[in-house]
Design a protein around this motif. Structure first.
Motif: not given
Length: 104
Positions: A50-53, A58-64
């Motif tokens: 995965f690219s940085a964006p 993914i980090a946001e989805l993990k939080k959700i």
């Protein structure tokens, strides 16, 4: 472009992880299977999938989805007792369906 043969599989995944993968596939306008193939092919070559964006998404989805697991957890996951019992019951039902026999 490579021609491939795909097969249906019954892979079991941690529920929150699956939710994140499904959401990411939807964001990328691809299927879950295509996403997983891409991740695995990159991993087999020791490359970042995965690219940085995308990693930020993914980090946001993990939080959700409340996914707090990390790579360090990957070989230490233990299923809940309920999941273990449900899995133990499945093979007989699967075998019955495959045999094509109705024993009622």
């Amino acid at each position: 472009m490579a021609t491939v043969t795909r097969v249906q599989t019954g892979v079991r995944l941690e529920a929150r992880l699956l939710n994140v993968l499904k959401a990411l596939a939807a964001l990328k306008n691809t299927s879950l299977g295509d996403l997983l193939e891409g991740i695995v092919l990159h991993a087999f070559e020791g490359e970042q999938a995965f690219s940085a964006p995308t990693l930020a998404q993914i980090a946001e989805l993990k939080k959700i989805y409340g996914l707090d697991l990390t790579a360090a957890d990957s070989h230490q996951l233990v299923e809940t007792e309920r999941a273990v019992r449900a899995t133990a019951k499945r093979p007989a039902a699967t075998a019955k369906r495959r045999s094509g026999r109705n024993r009622s």
